[in-house]
Design a protein around this motif. Structure first.
Motif, mmCIF file in Angstrom:
data_model
loop_
_atom_site.group_PDB
_atom_site.id
_atom_site.type_symbol
_atom_site.label_atom_id
_atom_site.label_comp_id
_atom_site.label_asym_id
_atom_site.label_seq_id
_atom_site.Cartn_x
_atom_site.Cartn_y
_atom_site.Cartn_z
ATOM 1 N N UNK A 149 5.025 14.874 2.227
ATOM 2 C CA UNK A 149 5.578 13.510 2.175
ATOM 3 C C UNK A 149 5.311 12.724 3.464
ATOM 4 N N UNK A 150 4.410 13.228 4.312
ATOM 5 C CA UNK A 150 4.136 12.548 5.596
ATOM 6 C C UNK A 150 3.258 11.318 5.376
ATOM 7 N N UNK A 151 3.397 10.346 6.302
ATOM 8 C CA UNK A 151 2.538 9.163 6.296
ATOM 9 C C UNK A 151 2.855 8.147 5.231
ATOM 10 N N UNK A 152 3.999 8.266 4.597
ATOM 11 C CA UNK A 152 4.336 7.315 3.534
ATOM 12 C C UNK A 152 5.137 6.116 4.037
ATOM 13 N N UNK A 153 5.826 6.250 5.170
ATOM 14 C CA UNK A 153 6.662 5.146 5.683
ATOM 15 C C UNK A 153 5.807 4.089 6.391
ATOM 16 N N UNK A 154 6.377 2.864 6.535
ATOM 17 C CA UNK A 154 5.707 1.771 7.260
ATOM 18 C C UNK A 154 5.508 2.189 8.716
ATOM 19 N N UNK A 155 4.318 1.907 9.249
ATOM 20 C CA UNK A 155 4.036 2.215 10.653
ATOM 21 C C UNK A 155 4.633 1.100 11.527
ATOM 22 N N UNK A 156 5.947 1.180 11.719
ATOM 23 C CA UNK A 156 6.671 0.134 12.451
ATOM 24 C C UNK A 156 6.145 -0.016 13.871
ATOM 25 N N UNK A 157 5.802 1.093 14.494
ATOM 26 C CA UNK A 157 5.320 1.048 15.884
ATOM 27 C C UNK A 157 4.059 0.199 15.993
ATOM 28 N N UNK A 209 0.831 -1.204 0.000
ATOM 29 C CA UNK A 209 0.000 0.000 0.000
ATOM 30 C C UNK A 209 0.866 1.255 0.000
ATOM 31 N N UNK A 210 1.939 1.236 0.823
ATOM 32 C CA UNK A 210 2.809 2.409 0.912
ATOM 33 C C UNK A 210 3.550 2.644 -0.425
ATOM 34 N N UNK A 211 4.044 1.555 -1.009
ATOM 35 C CA UNK A 211 4.759 1.695 -2.282
ATOM 36 C C UNK A 211 3.817 2.198 -3.378
#
Length: 464
Positions: free
Chosen positions: A257-265, A199-201
């Motif tokens: 560009x916010x919210x594009x990375x994996x939500x690792x937490x 989804x992020x990609x």
């Protein structure tokens, strides 16, 4: 007897001749002694070394008769000495009842036995013989008991090996279930990360496509502006507004560009705790576990030791003292000696059961009524009727057969109560001062199971 005793002694074994044989050299030997000598050495006389004939030596009958006569005299002397007092040489005609030994008349008058009760040896023989016969019977009975205990011990040894293999198998099975649950949870969570990655990609690619389109638009605008700058003044002024308007079509928000990375937490925060919490949602805790060492052979227990049903085919289990031997009963593993305890039993379609508690010392090798005077506080469902097992039993009025029964023990208050957990209605309550620990108690002669209901486990986080 004129011959001295040394003339009647074999030169090999140095004892009185036994079945003597005579050699041609006139020396005599026991037949067995001579054979032993000839088996290890050449065939010659052990005394004079003269070669012996190859034929078997003849028996020395005269010497044999003399030796047998001597042995007979020895036996008679020994028997006579055995019948006489070793202190006084008199015949043993009396039996001292105090010291339980034969004595002579001189012994009876001596200080050792003067005031002791005595009886003739003939009477004492019959009395002692009868006592020994009774003693022999008691020893035979003891031997039978010991043999039975030995067989039971051997059975226990075999059963212990069976128990070990079965317990290991059940442990492995339950751990395999846990491993599978963890594996499934691991797969689900790694799949969730993979899905979020896609989804992020996809989102990043969409943004990159928009950026590419915008970059193309800006490039075209730049070319138009550069071209406009090369024209004369009037044309520049005529196309100025149009050139300005081209840049106003730029898409807004492309720089966000916010919210594009994996939500690792989201995936790793308290992961072990959340996995454990989820597994516990599907794993109940049983407040009571059945003790298989106490189960009657006709009771079949589940692998997790939380349910039981009756079978007409008894299992092969040792006759250990903890086991109920007569009636289809079993008790819980842990004794309850203080505090308050409760458990819920699903009776379902079972039409023949008893539930409650039993004292630790309640009899297990005889059939007794499960009533308070025998150390049992129970209710019984049989023949469509529910009774509290008092003396005599108390018939309980109920609208319908309870599908579940809650048993509650309060040791401090001295109460054992039974209720329907569906509508919380009280079925019956015993009041008793308990003097020893109690055990959860179960009985059934139905093939339908009784099942101890699991309780939900709640994890509480303590804030420091």
């Amino acid at each position: 007897m004129s011959l001295p005793e040394e003339d009647l002694t074999c030169p090999v074994c140095c004892d009185i001749f036994r079945d003597p044989v005579l050699l041609s050299c006139s020396h005599s030997f026991c037949r067995s002694c001579l054979k032993q000598c000839w088996d290890t050495r050449v065939r010659e006389c052990p005394v004079c070394r003269r070669k012996a004939s190859k034929s078997p030596p003849p028996s020395n009958l005269a010497l044999k008769n003399v030796c047998e006569a001597l042995q007979q005299v020895r036996r008679q002397i020994t028997e006579e000495e055995h019948l006489r007092c070793s202190l006084h040489g008199e015949k043993l005609k009396l039996f001292c009842l105090n010291d339980e030994q034969p004595i002579c008349v001189v012994c009876q008058a001596s200080k050792l036995h003067k005031n002791h009760d005595c009886s003739p040896v003939e009477e004492a023989f019959l009395d002692c013989k009868n006592k020994l016969e009774l003693f022999l019977k008691s020893l035979q009975s003891k031997m039978e008991s010991l043999k039975m205990l030995y067989r039971t011990s051997a059975d226990m040894s075999t059963y212990i090996k069976y128990q070990t293999l079965e317990t290991q198998r059940k442990i492995k099975s339950q751990f395999e279930q846990l491993h599978q649950a963890l594996h499934d949870e691991e797969s689900a969570r790694t799949e969730a990360v993979k899905k979020e990655e896609e989804e992020r990609i996809t989102a990043v690619k969409e943004k990159m496509n928009k950026l590419s389109a915008e970059m193309l638009s800006v490039t075209e605008t730049m070319s138009a502006v550069e071209k406009q700058l090369k024209e004369d003044d009037l044309n520049l002024l005529k196309n100025f507004k149009a050139t300005q308007d081209r840049d106003r079509g730029t898409v807004d928000g492309l720089d966000d560009m916010s919210g594009l990375l994996i939500d690792v937490t989201k995936h790793l925060s308290n992961l072990k705790y959340r996995v454990l919490e989820k597994i516990l949602d599907n794993v109940g805790y049983s407040p009571v576990t059945l003790d298989p060492s106490t189960a009657h052979p006709c009771l079949i227990l589940s692998e997790d030791l939380t349910s039981l049903h009756y079978s007409k085919q008894p299992s092969c289990c040792p006759d250990n003292p903890e086991r109920f031997h007569v009636s289809a009963e079993v008790v819980g593993m842990s004794s309850l000696g203080s505090g308050s305890h409760h458990w819920i039993v699903e009776t379902g379609s079972n039409q023949d059961w008893l539930l409650g508690v039993a004292s630790l010392s309640a009899p297990r090798n005889t059939e007794v009524a499960a009533r308070p005077e025998n150390g049992f506080w129970t209710i019984c469902f049989r023949g469509g009727e529910l009774r509290a097992m008092n003396s005599p039993p108390t018939l309980l009025t109920i609208k319908s057969k309870p599908e579940q029964v809650k048993v509650q023990l309060d040791c401090s208050k001295g109460t054992v109560s039974f209720s329907d957990p569906v509508d919380h209605s009280l079925l019956y309550e015993f009041t008793q001062t308990f003097t020893e620990p109690l055990l959860p108690y179960f009985y059934t002669q139905s093939t339908k199971p009784l099942r101890i209901m699991p309780e939900k486990v709640i994890i509480t986080v303590l804030q420091q």
